[in-house]
Design a protein around this motif. Structure first.
Motif, PDB file in Angstrom:
ATOM      1  N   ARG A 132       0.835  -1.203   0.000  1.00  0.00           N
ATOM      2  CA  ARG A 132       0.000   0.000   0.000  1.00  0.00           C
ATOM      3  C   ARG A 132       0.874   1.259   0.000  1.00  0.00           C
ATOM      4  NH1 ARG A 132      -2.683  -0.515   4.847  1.00  0.00           N
ATOM      5  NH2 ARG A 132      -3.771  -2.247   3.845  1.00  0.00           N
ATOM      6  N   ASP A 133       1.939   1.232   0.805  1.00  0.00           N
ATOM      7  CA  ASP A 133       2.860   2.370   0.830  1.00  0.00           C
ATOM      8  C   ASP A 133       3.523   2.568  -0.526  1.00  0.00           C
ATOM      9  OD1 ASP A 133       2.243   2.696   3.490  1.00  0.00           O
ATOM     10  OD2 ASP A 133       4.072   1.749   4.241  1.00  0.00           O
ATOM     11  N   ARG A 134       3.931   1.475  -1.137  1.00  0.00           N
ATOM     12  CA  ARG A 134       4.604   1.551  -2.426  1.00  0.00           C
ATOM     13  C   ARG A 134       3.662   2.070  -3.510  1.00  0.00           C
ATOM     14  NH1 ARG A 134       8.765   3.043  -5.118  1.00  0.00           N
ATOM     15  NH2 ARG A 134       8.905   2.050  -7.155  1.00  0.00           N
ATOM     16  N   LEU A 135       2.406   1.649  -3.460  1.00  0.00           N
ATOM     17  CA  LEU A 135       1.435   2.116  -4.451  1.00  0.00           C
ATOM     18  C   LEU A 135       1.256   3.636  -4.359  1.00  0.00           C
ATOM     19  CD1 LEU A 135      -1.284  -0.679  -4.202  1.00  0.00           C
ATOM     20  CD2 LEU A 135       0.367  -0.331  -6.047  1.00  0.00           C
ATOM     21  N   ALA A 136       1.250   4.157  -3.153  1.00  0.00           N
ATOM     22  CA  ALA A 136       1.111   5.605  -2.984  1.00  0.00           C
ATOM     23  C   ALA A 136       2.304   6.335  -3.582  1.00  0.00           C
ATOM     24  CB  ALA A 136       0.956   5.941  -1.504  1.00  0.00           C
ATOM     25  N   VAL A 137       3.495   5.799  -3.352  1.00  0.00           N
ATOM     26  CA  VAL A 137       4.713   6.440  -3.854  1.00  0.00           C
ATOM     27  C   VAL A 137       4.728   6.472  -5.379  1.00  0.00           C
ATOM     28  CG1 VAL A 137       7.220   6.181  -4.044  1.00  0.00           C
ATOM     29  CG2 VAL A 137       6.118   5.982  -1.814  1.00  0.00           C
ATOM     30  N   VAL A 138       4.456   5.330  -6.024  1.00  0.00           N
ATOM     31  CA  VAL A 138       4.531   5.302  -7.490  1.00  0.00           C
ATOM     32  C   VAL A 138       3.417   6.150  -8.107  1.00  0.00           C
ATOM     33  CG1 VAL A 138       5.672   3.045  -7.527  1.00  0.00           C
ATOM     34  CG2 VAL A 138       3.163   3.157  -7.734  1.00  0.00           C
ATOM     35  N   THR A 139       2.273   6.219  -7.427  1.00  0.00           N
ATOM     36  CA  THR A 139       1.178   7.049  -7.946  1.00  0.00           C
ATOM     37  C   THR A 139       1.567   8.517  -7.944  1.00  0.00           C
ATOM     38  OG1 THR A 139      -0.484   5.460  -7.176  1.00  0.00           O
ATOM     39  CG2 THR A 139      -1.236   7.706  -7.625  1.00  0.00           C
ATOM     40  N   LEU A 140       2.125   8.988  -6.841  1.00  0.00           N
ATOM     41  CA  LEU A 140       2.514  10.399  -6.766  1.00  0.00           C
ATOM     42  C   LEU A 140       3.688  10.695  -7.695  1.00  0.00           C
ATOM     43  CD1 LEU A 140       2.261  13.205  -5.745  1.00  0.00           C
ATOM     44  CD2 LEU A 140       3.262  12.515  -3.570  1.00  0.00           C
ATOM     45  N   GLU A 141       4.639   9.783  -7.781  1.00  0.00           N
ATOM     46  CA  GLU A 141       5.755   9.977  -8.715  1.00  0.00           C
ATOM     47  C   GLU A 141       5.236  10.145 -10.143  1.00  0.00           C
ATOM     48  OE1 GLU A 141       9.488   7.559  -6.639  1.00  0.00           O
ATOM     49  OE2 GLU A 141       8.101   6.492  -7.958  1.00  0.00           O
ATOM     50  N   ALA A 142       4.257   9.333 -10.517  1.00  0.00           N
ATOM     51  CA  ALA A 142       3.719   9.386 -11.880  1.00  0.00           C
ATOM     52  C   ALA A 142       2.943  10.679 -12.127  1.00  0.00           C
ATOM     53  CB  ALA A 142       2.823   8.174 -12.134  1.00  0.00           C
ATOM     54  N   ILE A 143       2.240  11.163 -11.127  1.00  0.00           N
ATOM     55  CA  ILE A 143       1.505  12.424 -11.275  1.00  0.00           C
ATOM     56  C   ILE A 143       2.473  13.571 -11.542  1.00  0.00           C
ATOM     57  CG2 ILE A 143       0.192  14.145  -9.954  1.00  0.00           C
ATOM     58  CD1 ILE A 143      -1.389  11.823  -8.745  1.00  0.00           C
ATOM     59  N   VAL A 144       3.571  13.608 -10.797  1.00  0.00           N
ATOM     60  CA  VAL A 144       4.575  14.661 -10.996  1.00  0.00           C
ATOM     61  C   VAL A 144       5.245  14.500 -12.364  1.00  0.00           C
ATOM     62  CG1 VAL A 144       6.730  15.652 -10.133  1.00  0.00           C
ATOM     63  CG2 VAL A 144       4.952  14.925  -8.520  1.00  0.00           C
TER      64      VAL A 144
END
Length: 474
Positions: A132-144
């Motif tokens: 779950r933590d990793r999913l949040a990180v990759v999601t925000l990285e992709a948005i930026v």
């Protein structure tokens, strides 16, 4: 590409931007589109906490409310990019969730976020906490990343290895003839052969590498195929915490020797000269040579003091300002150095998405040097360095020698502190040259194209500097 990279670098640059940037309008400091606080940090962030969907929401609205084209940005593209990254990460972990289906987005930013968040929560509630933590990180990285802006970043997972201190380098201990910015943003500008330009220490020095050594393969893969760069080159730019040994196949043209070596990244003591922002010396008894590695606070004063010191007791006939590898910094410092060569001019423009521009003017309190100028540039000259180089060319203050600059001049990056003590950075305005020309993704072309070759590096020659001295002696 240096082979030296710390995960703290992004934090340092964003904090520097926050310290040198003007205070944002009250609407920026007070909050974002949805009222979530989004403000520049007043000091170094505290301990990082996990990234959550609430942090993603804060970043999303922070971008829409403060990014230079946030008002006109197609916000759905950010959410789509984030959702793509989420589903790909699920796949990489051998999982999938029936609810992980992109909701219909209708163009209403708040309603679209609500729909995205609802599906995101249903999806992440069904996976283990670590994932779950990793999913949040990759999601925000992709948005930026979806902004497609070379001055947009998210600094997180800030780490330093044991016993790290500011005099240490970390990596393979070498530099090569391409830069990290080229590999990341413009690989088409990378031309063969790939060769060592500098040995700084560490594993490269211990293995006996020398400037001019040609790298024929990296971990068994060719750096170029049919003249085009391959992803293999990226292995030379290892950082925390994924550093792994790198296998190189090398050729030393002077002897014809070919050999293999495995370099393990690690800490090493760098030459103190590398850490100095400004270095200076006298060339040919009458030319001031100043190397400027970045436009850091007070660097303009150090450059001008260095030239004044070299001028004491002699007549100077010119200045060589070496900006190769200068990654940028403060536009104010760039304008101050320019002000030693011209007064009463616009050096750069900062523009909003609707075309309203404000100029960065010369500081006419700076005393004019009244000396001929040659500036050395390369693909490592980026951001504020390109502001400087383009102004030299547009305002005819001197000549540029070397190779085209990086083309990384989106605009000065402003840092914003997120609720998990990570930093989001992006420009609030877009940068243009002194003639209002676009430089981002294009770069500034030199007046005299003088690239470094492997033969030059092996022989210790600096053809760009030699050309600069020739021009100043005419």
């Amino acid at each position: 590409m240096t082979g030296i990279r710390t995960a703290a670098a992004g934090l340092t640059l964003l904090l520097a931007a926050a310290c040198t940037a003007p205070t944002p309008p009250r609407s920026q400091a007070a909050g974002t589109t949805d009222g979530t606080v989004c403000a520049p940090p007043q000091s170094a962030p505290g301990t990082e906490t996990p990234t959550t969907v609430d942090v993603i929401e804060q970043a999303y609205f922070c971008i829409l409310g403060n990014y230079y084209s946030g008002a006109t940005l197609e916000a759905r593209s950010l959410l789509i990019a984030g959702f793509i990254a989420l589903t790909q990460e699920l796949n990489r972990n051998g999982r999938d969730v029936p609810e992980a289906t992109m909701p219909a987005l209708k163009g209403d930013r708040k309603a679209d976020w609500a729909a995205f968040e609802a599906v995101y929560r249903k999806t992440t509630d069904q996976v283990p906490a670590g994932l779950r933590d990793r999913l949040a990180v990759v999601t925000l990285e992709a948005i930026v990343a979806a902004l497609g802006d070379n001055h947009a970043s998210w600094a997180h997972d800030i780490e330093r290895p044991p016993d790290y201190y500011d005099g240490d380098g970390y990596g393979l201990g070498l530099q090569v003839n391409v830069t990290r910015s080229q590999a990341t943003h413009s690989p088409a500008t990378m031309l063969p052969p790939l060769f060592v330009t500098t040995v700084q220490g560490g594993a490269a020095q211990a293995a006996g590498l020398r400037p001019g050594d040609i790298i024929e393969s990296i971990n068994g893969s060719a750096p170029y195929v049919d003249g085009k760069a391959t992803p293999a080159i990226g292995a030379l730019d290892l950082g925390y915490p994924q550093a792994r040994p790198v296998r190189l196949r090398l050729l030393r043209q002077s002897t014809g020797r070919r050999w293999n070596v495995t370099l393990k990244p690690g800490l090493y003591q760098r030459d103190l000269a590398i850490l100095q922002t400004v270095q200076s010396k006298l060339l040919d008894d009458s030319i001031a040579y100043v190397r400027m590695r970045g436009f850091a606070p007070d660097s303009a004063n150090r450059v001008l003091k260095a030239i004044t010191r070299l001028r004491t007791g002699r007549t100077l006939t010119g200045v060589v300002l070496d900006l190769r590898g200068n990654g940028g910094g403060s536009p104010t410092e760039a304008a101050r150095v320019l002000s030693a060569f011209v007064h009463g001019k616009d050096t750069h423009f900062l523009c909003t998405a609707d075309g309203r521009c404000s100029s960065v003017r010369t500081d006419d309190t700076v005393e004019l040097l009244n000396l001929p100028l040659v500036v050395l540039t390369d693909r490592g000259c980026a951001s504020a360095c390109e502001h400087f180089s383009s102004a030299v060319k547009d305002l005819r203050l001197g000549r540029l020698v070397g190779t085209r600059t990086a083309g990384l001049m989106s605009g000065p990056s402003q840092a914003y502190l997120l609720s998990n003590n990570t930093l989001l950075g992006f420009p609030s305005k877009h940068g243009l040259g002194a003639n209002r020309e676009e430089i981002n993704r294009i770069g500034v072309a030199p007046d005299h194209h003088v690239p470094l070759t492997a033969e030059d590096a092996a022989a210790g020659r600096d053809p760009a500097l030699a050309q600069a001295l020739t021009l100043l002696h005419k």
